[in-house]
Design a protein around this motif. Sequence first.
Motif, PDB file in Angstrom:
ATOM      1  N   VAL A 180       6.447  22.344 -37.051  1.00  0.00           N
ATOM      2  CA  VAL A 180       7.600  21.951 -37.023  1.00  0.00           C
ATOM      3  C   VAL A 180       8.728  22.387 -38.270  1.00  0.00           C
ATOM      4  O   VAL A 180       7.372  22.705 -39.360  1.00  0.00           O
ATOM      5  CB  VAL A 180       7.356  20.033 -37.624  1.00  0.00           C
ATOM      6  CG1 VAL A 180       9.032  19.826 -37.813  1.00  0.00           C
ATOM      7  CG2 VAL A 180       6.950  19.526 -36.689  1.00  0.00           C
ATOM      8  N   SER A 199      12.014  22.501 -39.780  1.00  0.00           N
ATOM      9  CA  SER A 199      12.546  21.815 -40.017  1.00  0.00           C
ATOM     10  C   SER A 199      13.295  20.201 -40.153  1.00  0.00           C
ATOM     11  O   SER A 199      12.213  19.296 -39.505  1.00  0.00           O
ATOM     12  CB  SER A 199      14.126  22.089 -39.172  1.00  0.00           C
ATOM     13  OG  SER A 199      14.126  21.806 -38.018  1.00  0.00           O
ATOM     14  N   GLU A 246      13.863  19.301 -35.749  1.00  0.00           N
ATOM     15  CA  GLU A 246      12.687  19.342 -35.320  1.00  0.00           C
ATOM     16  C   GLU A 246      11.990  17.941 -35.769  1.00  0.00           C
ATOM     17  O   GLU A 246      11.327  17.269 -34.480  1.00  0.00           O
ATOM     18  CB  GLU A 246      11.740  20.826 -35.768  1.00  0.00           C
ATOM     19  CG  GLU A 246      12.921  21.659 -35.583  1.00  0.00           C
ATOM     20  CD  GLU A 246      11.705  23.376 -34.970  1.00  0.00           C
ATOM     21  OE1 GLU A 246      12.439  24.078 -34.549  1.00  0.00           O
ATOM     22  OE2 GLU A 246      10.715  22.776 -35.327  1.00  0.00           O
ATOM     23  N   LEU A 263      10.741  15.116 -32.586  1.00  0.00           N
ATOM     24  CA  LEU A 263       9.208  14.991 -32.576  1.00  0.00           C
ATOM     25  C   LEU A 263       8.732  13.752 -32.802  1.00  0.00           C
ATOM     26  O   LEU A 263       7.626  13.732 -32.678  1.00  0.00           O
ATOM     27  CB  LEU A 263       8.228  16.710 -32.771  1.00  0.00           C
ATOM     28  CG  LEU A 263       8.797  17.612 -32.159  1.00  0.00           C
ATOM     29  CD1 LEU A 263       8.783  18.749 -32.833  1.00  0.00           C
ATOM     30  CD2 LEU A 263       9.232  17.693 -30.568  1.00  0.00           C
ATOM     31  N   THR A 317      10.162  11.905 -26.600  1.00  0.00           N
ATOM     32  CA  THR A 317      10.506  13.289 -26.806  1.00  0.00           C
ATOM     33  C   THR A 317       8.899  14.269 -26.279  1.00  0.00           C
ATOM     34  O   THR A 317       9.345  14.661 -25.198  1.00  0.00           O
ATOM     35  CB  THR A 317      10.628  13.140 -28.472  1.00  0.00           C
ATOM     36  OG1 THR A 317      12.036  13.582 -28.360  1.00  0.00           O
ATOM     37  CG2 THR A 317      10.768  15.183 -28.675  1.00  0.00           C
ATOM     38  N   GLU A 376      19.358  18.199 -27.478  1.00  0.00           N
ATOM     39  CA  GLU A 376      18.742  18.502 -29.001  1.00  0.00           C
ATOM     40  C   GLU A 376      17.635  19.411 -28.807  1.00  0.00           C
ATOM     41  O   GLU A 376      17.353  20.227 -29.347  1.00  0.00           O
ATOM     42  CB  GLU A 376      17.992  17.095 -29.578  1.00  0.00           C
ATOM     43  CG  GLU A 376      19.100  16.407 -30.405  1.00  0.00           C
ATOM     44  CD  GLU A 376      19.571  17.163 -31.266  1.00  0.00           C
ATOM     45  OE1 GLU A 376      18.871  17.976 -31.717  1.00  0.00           O
ATOM     46  OE2 GLU A 376      21.372  16.980 -31.261  1.00  0.00           O
ATOM     47  N   LEU A 377      16.770  19.489 -27.806  1.00  0.00           N
ATOM     48  CA  LEU A 377      15.495  20.304 -27.500  1.00  0.00           C
ATOM     49  C   LEU A 377      16.247  21.680 -26.946  1.00  0.00           C
ATOM     50  O   LEU A 377      15.522  22.450 -27.419  1.00  0.00           O
ATOM     51  CB  LEU A 377      14.736  20.283 -26.012  1.00  0.00           C
ATOM     52  CG  LEU A 377      14.125  18.476 -26.587  1.00  0.00           C
ATOM     53  CD1 LEU A 377      12.915  17.500 -25.459  1.00  0.00           C
ATOM     54  CD2 LEU A 377      12.619  18.894 -27.751  1.00  0.00           C
ATOM     55  N   LEU A 388      17.690  23.275 -30.130  1.00  0.00           N
ATOM     56  CA  LEU A 388      17.072  23.190 -31.402  1.00  0.00           C
ATOM     57  C   LEU A 388      16.240  24.753 -30.319  1.00  0.00           C
ATOM     58  O   LEU A 388      14.882  25.335 -31.558  1.00  0.00           O
ATOM     59  CB  LEU A 388      16.151  22.103 -31.623  1.00  0.00           C
ATOM     60  CG  LEU A 388      16.615  21.192 -32.647  1.00  0.00           C
ATOM     61  CD1 LEU A 388      15.375  20.052 -33.002  1.00  0.00           C
ATOM     62  CD2 LEU A 388      16.904  22.029 -34.086  1.00  0.00           C
ATOM     63  N   PHE A 427      14.106  24.213 -28.262  1.00  0.00           N
ATOM     64  CA  PHE A 427      12.561  24.134 -27.630  1.00  0.00           C
ATOM     65  C   PHE A 427      11.900  24.693 -26.077  1.00  0.00           C
ATOM     66  O   PHE A 427      11.513  24.395 -25.143  1.00  0.00           O
ATOM     67  CB  PHE A 427      12.448  23.092 -28.151  1.00  0.00           C
ATOM     68  CG  PHE A 427      12.146  22.289 -28.892  1.00  0.00           C
ATOM     69  CD1 PHE A 427      10.362  22.664 -29.288  1.00  0.00           C
ATOM     70  CD2 PHE A 427      12.643  22.736 -30.563  1.00  0.00           C
ATOM     71  CE1 PHE A 427       9.856  22.295 -30.933  1.00  0.00           C
ATOM     72  CE2 PHE A 427      12.457  22.590 -31.784  1.00  0.00           C
ATOM     73  CZ  PHE A 427      10.529  21.521 -31.830  1.00  0.00           C
ATOM     74  N   ARG A 457       9.398  28.058 -26.021  1.00  0.00           N
ATOM     75  CA  ARG A 457       7.734  27.391 -27.165  1.00  0.00           C
ATOM     76  C   ARG A 457       7.427  27.974 -26.243  1.00  0.00           C
ATOM     77  O   ARG A 457       6.427  27.516 -25.728  1.00  0.00           O
ATOM     78  CB  ARG A 457       7.323  26.789 -27.864  1.00  0.00           C
ATOM     79  CG  ARG A 457       8.690  26.472 -28.945  1.00  0.00           C
ATOM     80  CD  ARG A 457       8.947  26.918 -29.931  1.00  0.00           C
ATOM     81  NE  ARG A 457      10.404  26.298 -30.342  1.00  0.00           N
ATOM     82  CZ  ARG A 457      10.451  25.850 -31.847  1.00  0.00           C
ATOM     83  NH1 ARG A 457       9.561  25.491 -32.463  1.00  0.00           N
ATOM     84  NH2 ARG A 457      11.431  26.341 -32.830  1.00  0.00           N
TER      85      ARG A 457
END
Length: 200
Positions: free
Chosen positions: A15, A17, A20, A24, A29, A66-67, A70, A72, A94
């Motif tokens: 993680v 930030s 994040e 998470l 999520t 959001e994912l 960011l 992800f 990722r």
Amino acid sequence: MKPRNVKTYLTHFPVKSYLEADILSKEATWRIMDYIRQAGAQGITAEEIIEKEKIPSSVVYSTLKELYRLEFVFLYPREKKAKGERSKRFVCERSTWGKYGIDEEFDTLLKVSGLLESITEEMRVPVMKAFRHMYEEFSAKKELQKFLPTKQTNICPNCQRSHEAMEFFYATLLRSIDLMITESDEFKKFLVDIRYASEE
């Protein structure tokens, strides 16, 4: 327990930030991320996740938003979709879920100084040799074959590589480095020599 299409070799997730950490920290999520990951390189739609996980649609859509923001996940390329398919398909971005986080200032320093490039070049030949040896061992021994990544499937449309295979080799290298640093007498002696450890 649902069958797993994609093998998992690393179990942590860095993680970097507060944003994040916030996304998470929610159980939904992780359930959504697991479905995206298991869908492999073809990805999965929000509707499929809602149907399979019985998570409220508002939660699925806001989480996916959001994912994506960011990084992800990414959207399966439109030009590679089946003809007539309109739904957005989300793919795990990722490539290795255990991808480490490194301090940005330190990382920049390593790059600017040229040290990162020289260290990588020094390690490249022995590491690639070790990877090939490991792959041959896993391929030759029946009890190890089940741990090999699936071949010629789940090739990422972005990087053209199997994220599952990348994680397999990444996990092995991480574990080897950990063993060398935490349990190696040779490394302990090196630290003693440069005064970062004591003989006692």
